[in-house]
Design a protein around this motif. Structure first.
Motif, PDB file in Angstrom:
ATOM      1  N   SER A 193      51.092  32.476  63.888  1.00  0.00           N
ATOM      2  CA  SER A 193      52.041  33.264  64.664  1.00  0.00           C
ATOM      3  C   SER A 193      52.683  32.348  65.701  1.00  0.00           C
ATOM      4  O   SER A 193      52.123  31.302  66.061  1.00  0.00           O
ATOM      5  CB  SER A 193      51.332  34.423  65.368  1.00  0.00           C
ATOM      6  N   VAL A 194      53.855  32.736  66.192  1.00  0.00           N
ATOM      7  CA  VAL A 194      54.538  31.953  67.221  1.00  0.00           C
ATOM      8  C   VAL A 194      53.664  31.865  68.471  1.00  0.00           C
ATOM      9  O   VAL A 194      53.571  30.812  69.106  1.00  0.00           O
ATOM     10  CB  VAL A 194      55.904  32.582  67.571  1.00  0.00           C
ATOM     11  N   LYS A 195      52.987  32.965  68.803  1.00  0.00           N
ATOM     12  CA  LYS A 195      52.125  32.974  69.981  1.00  0.00           C
ATOM     13  C   LYS A 195      50.976  31.972  69.843  1.00  0.00           C
ATOM     14  O   LYS A 195      50.613  31.281  70.800  1.00  0.00           O
ATOM     15  CB  LYS A 195      51.570  34.382  70.202  1.00  0.00           C
ATOM     16  N   THR A 196      50.428  31.880  68.635  1.00  0.00           N
ATOM     17  CA  THR A 196      49.343  30.924  68.395  1.00  0.00           C
ATOM     18  C   THR A 196      49.838  29.499  68.537  1.00  0.00           C
ATOM     19  O   THR A 196      49.160  28.641  69.110  1.00  0.00           O
ATOM     20  CB  THR A 196      48.740  31.131  67.000  1.00  0.00           C
ATOM     21  N   VAL A 197      51.037  29.227  68.043  1.00  0.00           N
ATOM     22  CA  VAL A 197      51.630  27.890  68.183  1.00  0.00           C
ATOM     23  C   VAL A 197      51.804  27.557  69.662  1.00  0.00           C
ATOM     24  O   VAL A 197      51.507  26.432  70.106  1.00  0.00           O
ATOM     25  CB  VAL A 197      52.986  27.804  67.449  1.00  0.00           C
ATOM     26  N   GLU A 198      52.283  28.522  70.431  1.00  0.00           N
ATOM     27  CA  GLU A 198      52.470  28.307  71.872  1.00  0.00           C
ATOM     28  C   GLU A 198      51.132  28.002  72.554  1.00  0.00           C
ATOM     29  O   GLU A 198      51.062  27.184  73.471  1.00  0.00           O
ATOM     30  CB  GLU A 198      53.124  29.535  72.493  1.00  0.00           C
ATOM     31  N   THR A 199      50.075  28.682  72.092  1.00  0.00           N
ATOM     32  CA  THR A 199      48.743  28.430  72.646  1.00  0.00           C
ATOM     33  C   THR A 199      48.285  27.013  72.346  1.00  0.00           C
ATOM     34  O   THR A 199      47.770  26.313  73.220  1.00  0.00           O
ATOM     35  CB  THR A 199      47.724  29.437  72.075  1.00  0.00           C
ATOM     36  N   TYR A 200      48.466  26.585  71.093  1.00  0.00           N
ATOM     37  CA  TYR A 200      48.107  25.215  70.712  1.00  0.00           C
ATOM     38  C   TYR A 200      48.909  24.201  71.530  1.00  0.00           C
ATOM     39  O   TYR A 200      48.375  23.198  71.995  1.00  0.00           O
ATOM     40  CB  TYR A 200      48.353  24.984  69.219  1.00  0.00           C
ATOM     41  N   LYS A 201      50.196  24.484  71.691  1.00  0.00           N
ATOM     42  CA  LYS A 201      51.063  23.580  72.441  1.00  0.00           C
ATOM     43  C   LYS A 201      50.581  23.431  73.880  1.00  0.00           C
ATOM     44  O   LYS A 201      50.499  22.316  74.416  1.00  0.00           O
ATOM     45  CB  LYS A 201      52.499  24.121  72.420  1.00  0.00           C
ATOM     46  N   ALA A 202      50.230  24.556  74.507  1.00  0.00           N
ATOM     47  CA  ALA A 202      49.754  24.524  75.889  1.00  0.00           C
ATOM     48  C   ALA A 202      48.424  23.786  75.994  1.00  0.00           C
ATOM     49  O   ALA A 202      48.185  23.028  76.935  1.00  0.00           O
ATOM     50  CB  ALA A 202      49.612  25.950  76.420  1.00  0.00           C
ATOM     51  N   ARG A 203      47.575  23.983  74.996  1.00  0.00           N
ATOM     52  CA  ARG A 203      46.262  23.341  75.009  1.00  0.00           C
ATOM     53  C   ARG A 203      46.398  21.821  74.869  1.00  0.00           C
ATOM     54  O   ARG A 203      45.716  21.052  75.548  1.00  0.00           O
ATOM     55  CB  ARG A 203      45.411  23.903  73.869  1.00  0.00           C
TER      56      ARG A 203
END
Length: 231
Positions: A193-203
């Protein structure tokens, strides 16, 4: 989703350490539960069978200590630890795992775990660790303490690269960002999901101290990850 955690939210005795057990094997949880409940100063108030349930249990039950297996479905132990430390900072995380390698140890500690105990350790070792982290301390299994010291010395000498702390999925997201793909495109390619990608990016940004896309491009390029064969 089947939720295994109990509803025992209110503590009955401030002297009792309230514990949640997170492991995807029920037989392991049952053994740990019997061990913990055999001591008058601690009590199991909930259980979780995967990383997401562990995160939810931490929020719902506010335990003193959450004993976390490293290898779990949905969210890994490291991912669940990072979420819990972000959302429930008062909950102490004690990692319980079969992994003895330095990489796993440093991942959990950097994610916010207060302790690290091997599953092959004696029962008394786990009890000692629960008490130590509940009191605000840090507990490292003696069997892996040398690994931690060696890792610290290596990093002081410019040894272990920071990208060794990235999961394979985090590295994939970082490389895709560096190559100019949008979050939506990355999500479609990796099946996330886009939200999961954003989480990975932030991490990734937090782990590597990267502030912008330019920083990400520079970092990936320096690692050789933008070459066709770069890993």
């Amino acid at each position: 989703m089947s939720e295994h955690y109990s509803g025992e939210h209110a503590p009955t005795d401030d002297a009792v350490i309230r514990v949640v057990l997170a492991d995807d094997h029920e037989v392991v949880r049952e053994g740990l539960k019997a061990l913990v409940n055999a001591h008058a100063d601690m009590r199991v108030v909930g259980e979780a069978a995967n990383g997401e349930e562990a995160w939810r249990a931490a929020a719902a039950l506010a335990p003193d200590v959450l004993v976390m297996d490293l290898s779990m479905p949905i969210l890994t132990g490291a991912e669940a630890t990072a979420r819990i430390r972000r959302d429930c900072p008062a909950v102490k995380i004690l990692a319980l795992t079969v992994h003895e390698e330095r990489l796993y140890l440093t991942q959990l500690l950097r994610a916010g775990a207060s302790g690290y105990v091997l599953k092959r350790a004696a029962a008394s070792e786990l009890v000692r660790a629960v008490r130590a982290v509940a009191a605000g301390g840090t507990y490292i299994d003696p069997a892996v303490a040398n690994e931690l010291v060696a890792g610290y010395l290596d990093s002081e000498a410019g040894g272990e690269p920071a990208h060794h702390t990235l999961s394979e999925r985090e590295r994939e997201v970082l490389v895709s960002i560096a190559r100019g793909f949008s979050n939506k495109e990355i999500a479609g390619t990796l099946g996330l999901s886009v939200k999961t990608v954003e989480t990975y990016k932030a991490r990734v940004a937090e782990k590597l101290g990267l502030r912008s896309r330019v920083d990400i491009v520079r970092y990936a390029s320096a690692q050789g990850w933008l070459d066709d064969t770069g890993r």
